[in-house]
Design a protein around this motif. Structure first.
Motif, PDB file in Angstrom:
ATOM      1  N   GLY A 113       0.830  -1.195   0.000  1.00  0.00           N
ATOM      2  CA  GLY A 113       0.000   0.000   0.000  1.00  0.00           C
ATOM      3  C   GLY A 113       0.860   1.239   0.000  1.00  0.00           C
ATOM      4  O   GLY A 113       2.076   1.170   0.191  1.00  0.00           O
ATOM      5  N   GLN A 114       0.228   2.379  -0.211  1.00  0.00           N
ATOM      6  CA  GLN A 114       0.953   3.636  -0.255  1.00  0.00           C
ATOM      7  C   GLN A 114       1.429   4.039   1.139  1.00  0.00           C
ATOM      8  O   GLN A 114       0.942   3.555   2.161  1.00  0.00           O
ATOM      9  CB  GLN A 114       0.053   4.732  -0.837  1.00  0.00           C
ATOM     10  N   ASP A 135       6.218  -1.871  -2.744  1.00  0.00           N
ATOM     11  CA  ASP A 135       6.657  -2.345  -4.061  1.00  0.00           C
ATOM     12  C   ASP A 135       5.879  -3.593  -4.465  1.00  0.00           C
ATOM     13  O   ASP A 135       6.022  -4.655  -3.855  1.00  0.00           O
ATOM     14  CB  ASP A 135       8.158  -2.670  -3.998  1.00  0.00           C
ATOM     15  N   PRO A 136       5.047  -3.525  -5.514  1.00  0.00           N
ATOM     16  CA  PRO A 136       4.270  -4.698  -5.916  1.00  0.00           C
ATOM     17  C   PRO A 136       5.135  -5.872  -6.372  1.00  0.00           C
ATOM     18  O   PRO A 136       4.715  -7.024  -6.253  1.00  0.00           O
ATOM     19  CB  PRO A 136       3.393  -4.172  -7.057  1.00  0.00           C
ATOM     20  N   GLN A 137       6.344  -5.598  -6.861  1.00  0.00           N
ATOM     21  CA  GLN A 137       7.222  -6.698  -7.272  1.00  0.00           C
ATOM     22  C   GLN A 137       7.747  -7.469  -6.073  1.00  0.00           C
ATOM     23  O   GLN A 137       7.932  -8.691  -6.138  1.00  0.00           O
ATOM     24  CB  GLN A 137       8.385  -6.152  -8.116  1.00  0.00           C
ATOM     25  N   VAL A 138       7.978  -6.783  -4.977  1.00  0.00           N
ATOM     26  CA  VAL A 138       8.364  -7.452  -3.736  1.00  0.00           C
ATOM     27  C   VAL A 138       7.184  -8.249  -3.187  1.00  0.00           C
ATOM     28  O   VAL A 138       7.314  -9.417  -2.810  1.00  0.00           O
ATOM     29  CB  VAL A 138       8.860  -6.433  -2.688  1.00  0.00           C
ATOM     30  N   ARG A 145      -1.133 -12.027  -0.630  1.00  0.00           N
ATOM     31  CA  ARG A 145      -0.917 -10.591  -0.746  1.00  0.00           C
ATOM     32  C   ARG A 145      -2.171  -9.829  -0.336  1.00  0.00           C
ATOM     33  O   ARG A 145      -3.267 -10.142  -0.788  1.00  0.00           O
ATOM     34  CB  ARG A 145      -0.532 -10.215  -2.176  1.00  0.00           C
ATOM     35  N   TYR A 146      -1.976  -8.850   0.528  1.00  0.00           N
ATOM     36  CA  TYR A 146      -3.033  -7.933   0.922  1.00  0.00           C
ATOM     37  C   TYR A 146      -2.676  -6.537   0.432  1.00  0.00           C
ATOM     38  O   TYR A 146      -1.497  -6.179   0.394  1.00  0.00           O
ATOM     39  CB  TYR A 146      -3.174  -7.863   2.446  1.00  0.00           C
ATOM     40  N   THR A 147      -3.686  -5.766   0.101  1.00  0.00           N
ATOM     41  CA  THR A 147      -3.503  -4.356  -0.202  1.00  0.00           C
ATOM     42  C   THR A 147      -4.177  -3.541   0.883  1.00  0.00           C
ATOM     43  O   THR A 147      -5.314  -3.817   1.252  1.00  0.00           O
ATOM     44  CB  THR A 147      -4.105  -3.999  -1.577  1.00  0.00           C
ATOM     45  N   MET A 148      -3.462  -2.531   1.390  1.00  0.00           N
ATOM     46  CA  MET A 148      -4.013  -1.705   2.455  1.00  0.00           C
ATOM     47  C   MET A 148      -4.230  -0.291   1.954  1.00  0.00           C
ATOM     48  O   MET A 148      -3.368   0.288   1.273  1.00  0.00           O
ATOM     49  CB  MET A 148      -3.074  -1.700   3.656  1.00  0.00           C
ATOM     50  N   THR A 165      -8.003  -4.183   1.816  1.00  0.00           N
ATOM     51  CA  THR A 165      -9.063  -4.126   0.824  1.00  0.00           C
ATOM     52  C   THR A 165      -9.020  -5.244  -0.209  1.00  0.00           C
ATOM     53  O   THR A 165      -9.939  -5.387  -0.994  1.00  0.00           O
ATOM     54  CB  THR A 165      -9.039  -2.785   0.087  1.00  0.00           C
ATOM     55  N   GLU A 166      -7.946  -6.040  -0.199  1.00  0.00           N
ATOM     56  CA  GLU A 166      -7.809  -7.066  -1.229  1.00  0.00           C
ATOM     57  C   GLU A 166      -6.930  -8.194  -0.713  1.00  0.00           C
ATOM     58  O   GLU A 166      -5.971  -7.958   0.024  1.00  0.00           O
ATOM     59  CB  GLU A 166      -7.206  -6.461  -2.493  1.00  0.00           C
TER      60      GLU A 166
END
Length: 226
Positions: free
Chosen positions: A37-38, A200-203, A210-213, A219-220
């Protein structure tokens, strides 16, 4: 796979700001979970809740069937010292210690004799290609080598979980890839679970889950096909 660490309904308040909201996450032995996430999304705050560094405002974090919120300071410190490992963006090595002494630090803090701790540290450093640097100090090696030492320190005591906060964020792409491969390979080989925070999405793509915050919320969730 039974969960070694899980969180349910975790909220974290900083004053009136909800930094983490209703987070659910779990990981099993040897599993790698990435939270991406950002900057400012709450991912590092969640990591420190999972590690018992920050007490949650609401919800529950459990390690090995025990709620971290039910433990006193001494019990929680023992778990963090003996069962958890940590890798930070800039390594955070102690400049007055040699590379080998830095890597051995968790074992020394756990009461292991110096000779035994240094032997164990030397074995991990050798696996990470650092055997020839054991007697040097952090100021005498490169950034990529320092980060490998930080990985060795996090894994030397064979913890149940390692918490990694932007572990390759200070490295160039070549060193980032090499350190990450060595880190995750060694962790998986000894059955250590990893919570990996990264922008970093590649990491993140190297993880099993994988989770996205975003704005404090997970959220994912994406699980890699086995």
């Amino acid at each position: 796979m039974s969960d070694v660490l899980w969180a349910r309904g975790v909220d974290l308040l900083y004053g009136e700001t909800l930094a983490v909201r209703n987070a659910d996450i779990s990981l099993g032995r040897g599993e790698v979970v990435a939270i991406t996430g950002q900057s400012g999304s709450g991912k590092s705050s969640l990591l420190y809740c999972l590690a018992g560094v920050l007490p949650v405002t609401r919800g529950q974090v459990c390690f090995a069937g025990r709620s971290l919120g039910d433990l006193d300071d001494e019990e929680l410190s023992a778990i963090r010292r003996e069962q958890f490992g940590f890798v930070f963006q800039y390594g955070e090595l102690l400049p007055e210690l040699t590379i080998e002494e830095n890597a051995a630090l968790p074992l020394r803090l756990a009461g292991q004799r110096k000779a035994q701790a240094l032997t164990a540290a030397a074995e991990v450093l050798d696996r990470l290609g650092l055997a020839q640097l054991r007697e040097r100090r952090p100021s005498q090696v490169s950034g990529g080598q320092c980060q490998r030492v930080a990985v060795a320190r996090a894994l030397v005591h064979k913890p149940a979980v390692v918490f990694a906060d932007e572990p390759t964020g200070s490295l160039d792409s070549v060193n980032s890839t090499a350190v990450l491969e060595e880190f995750l390979g060694l962790a998986r080989s000894q059955g250590t679970a990893v919570v990996l925070v990264t922008h970093d999405p590649q990491v993140a793509a190297r993880a099993d889950i994988r989770y996205t915050m975003s704005d404090g919320e997970l959220t994912e969730q994406v699980r890699e096909a086995s």
